[in-house]
Design a protein around this motif. Sequence first.
Motif, PDB file in Angstrom:
ATOM      1  N   PRO A   1       0.812  -1.224   0.000  1.00  0.00           N
ATOM      2  CA  PRO A   1       0.000   0.000   0.000  1.00  0.00           C
ATOM      3  C   PRO A   1       0.840   1.266   0.000  1.00  0.00           C
ATOM      4  N   ASP A   2       0.259   2.327  -0.532  1.00  0.00           N
ATOM      5  CA  ASP A   2       0.912   3.640  -0.488  1.00  0.00           C
ATOM      6  C   ASP A   2       0.842   4.223   0.914  1.00  0.00           C
ATOM      7  N   VAL A   3      -0.194   3.856   1.659  1.00  0.00           N
ATOM      8  CA  VAL A   3      -0.393   4.392   3.003  1.00  0.00           C
ATOM      9  C   VAL A   3      -1.208   3.396   3.811  1.00  0.00           C
ATOM     10  N   VAL A   4      -0.948   3.352   5.106  1.00  0.00           N
ATOM     11  CA  VAL A   4      -1.751   2.579   6.048  1.00  0.00           C
ATOM     12  C   VAL A   4      -2.454   3.571   6.961  1.00  0.00           C
ATOM     13  N   HIS A   5      -3.763   3.445   7.083  1.00  0.00           N
ATOM     14  CA  HIS A   5      -4.551   4.359   7.902  1.00  0.00           C
ATOM     15  C   HIS A   5      -5.124   3.572   9.075  1.00  0.00           C
ATOM     16  N   VAL A   6      -4.596   3.806  10.288  1.00  0.00           N
ATOM     17  CA  VAL A   6      -5.070   3.100  11.477  1.00  0.00           C
ATOM     18  C   VAL A   6      -6.081   3.966  12.213  1.00  0.00           C
ATOM     19  N   GLN A   7      -7.046   3.297  12.846  1.00  0.00           N
ATOM     20  CA  GLN A   7      -8.182   4.005  13.434  1.00  0.00           C
ATOM     21  C   GLN A   7      -8.155   4.055  14.955  1.00  0.00           C
ATOM     22  N   SER A   8      -7.097   3.555  15.566  1.00  0.00           N
ATOM     23  CA  SER A   8      -7.005   3.606  17.027  1.00  0.00           C
ATOM     24  C   SER A   8      -5.589   3.252  17.443  1.00  0.00           C
ATOM     25  N   HIS A   9      -5.378   3.145  18.761  1.00  0.00           N
ATOM     26  CA  HIS A   9      -4.096   2.679  19.271  1.00  0.00           C
ATOM     27  C   HIS A   9      -4.245   1.301  19.905  1.00  0.00           C
ATOM     28  N   PHE A  10      -5.371   0.652  19.630  1.00  0.00           N
ATOM     29  CA  PHE A  10      -5.612  -0.665  20.219  1.00  0.00           C
ATOM     30  C   PHE A  10      -4.873  -1.749  19.447  1.00  0.00           C
ATOM     31  N   THR A  11      -5.074  -2.995  19.858  1.00  0.00           N
ATOM     32  CA  THR A  11      -4.201  -4.102  19.468  1.00  0.00           C
ATOM     33  C   THR A  11      -3.968  -4.231  17.974  1.00  0.00           C
ATOM     34  N   LEU A  12      -5.027  -4.362  17.187  1.00  0.00           N
ATOM     35  CA  LEU A  12      -4.864  -4.595  15.757  1.00  0.00           C
ATOM     36  C   LEU A  12      -4.266  -3.368  15.072  1.00  0.00           C
ATOM     37  N   SER A  13      -4.805  -2.193  15.379  1.00  0.00           N
ATOM     38  CA  SER A  13      -4.291  -0.962  14.764  1.00  0.00           C
ATOM     39  C   SER A  13      -2.828  -0.740  15.120  1.00  0.00           C
ATOM     40  N   ARG A  14      -2.486  -1.009  16.366  1.00  0.00           N
ATOM     41  CA  ARG A  14      -1.104  -0.831  16.820  1.00  0.00           C
ATOM     42  C   ARG A  14      -0.157  -1.775  16.063  1.00  0.00           C
ATOM     43  N   ALA A  15      -0.599  -3.034  15.891  1.00  0.00           N
ATOM     44  CA  ALA A  15       0.227  -4.002  15.165  1.00  0.00           C
ATOM     45  C   ALA A  15       0.409  -3.575  13.711  1.00  0.00           C
ATOM     46  N   ALA A  16      -0.674  -3.055  13.102  1.00  0.00           N
ATOM     47  CA  ALA A  16      -0.585  -2.607  11.714  1.00  0.00           C
ATOM     48  C   ALA A  16       0.373  -1.425  11.584  1.00  0.00           C
TER      49      ALA A  16
END
Length: 407
Positions: A98-113
């Motif tokens: 991907p050109d960019v990763v957009h995470v929606q929180s600081h929780f487990t899955l988003s943090r790992a991404a």
Amino acid sequence: MVQPTRALRVLIATDTYPPDVNGAGYFTHRLAEGMADRGHHVHVVCPSERGAPYVAVNGAVTEHRLRSAPIPFQESMRAALPLGMGGHIARLLARLDPDVVHVQSHFTLSRAAQRRARAAGIPVVLTNHFMPDNLYAHARLPGALHGLAGSLAWRDMIGVAAEADHVTTPTPRAARLLREKGFAGTVEDISCGIDLERFHPRPGDREAARSKFGLPERDTIVFVGRLDAEKRIDDTIRALAAVSGERDVQLALAGTGQREDELRSLAAELGVADRVFFLGFVPDAELPLVYAAGDVFAIAGVAELQSIATLEAMSTGLPVVAADAMALPHLVEEGRNGFLFPPGDALHLADRLLTVLGSRREALGEASREIAQRHDHHRSLARFEDVYRRLQGREPQRLRAERVVAA
């Protein structure tokens, strides 16, 4: 010759996504679909609502559902399991590039991404929807521990946000809150946006909407959202009891939550059980009809970073009476499209409801619609696309830092 702009490859990582029922999940779903509609290649990685992992293509969006387990005390949501999560996300990043990763929180899955994206040299956008108040009831924390838990939660969130290449949040007030909690970087406020074509005044549907939800013909206060502690719906029920002595009025609550039984008991105790209608879960496709059935939208919560439901009500042409807390004052222009009241002051809320239900509701509702137009979701999508393009090809924060150290 001007070269055509290349479609972006976007991976959105989120710890909550439909069928979860909450504002962050709904926003992320609309963001993914909106970006795909704009011609971009959009993938979403999120917990599986079934438990078992799977991949599904919904329209133009590909969903990568990770193995999950129920969240304690929260029946309606599941969390992705940490075991194997990082490796799964790393393989996904390698395949999608991907050109960019957009995470929606600081929780487990988003943090790992975020961690895996930074390791791969991919720019990361983080959007904050977090307020500790939204966790206290779900975690069953005693009131005495709220202050300590909130401080630790904010410290954790700020630490994760500091590692992102760009941080956004829905409102100027929410951006200021991040800075107050210690975030030193730049925060860009971008509205969650509202579909003005879907949520619009429907005066011709009023009678049918009330019939559908079993609502008698009388003044109707509407609320849409979770029936949980941070929403303070008990204040609205107390205000209803005070108002009902002067007007023939009722309250329609669309949503489910942990406090439903308590709220039913309170309504009975105050003698307004026959005037409080619990509509339960209302499918997204039917939400416009809930607002069409109402005369005024009331929201007493104090932990709203924007409130998508309030925007939906405004776009439908409803006046708003809202607690003077967090980001709600950004949506309510006192005396123009509604009124604010001191949080927890049910009598003040009752007085404001009486004012709106008098002769001013039509003008207030028209102003609500005008204000909502500032939050057109097409404008929000364009701003997020601009953020992505600004980051596209930019050296990620981690690599910049390593280069400076090496020099």
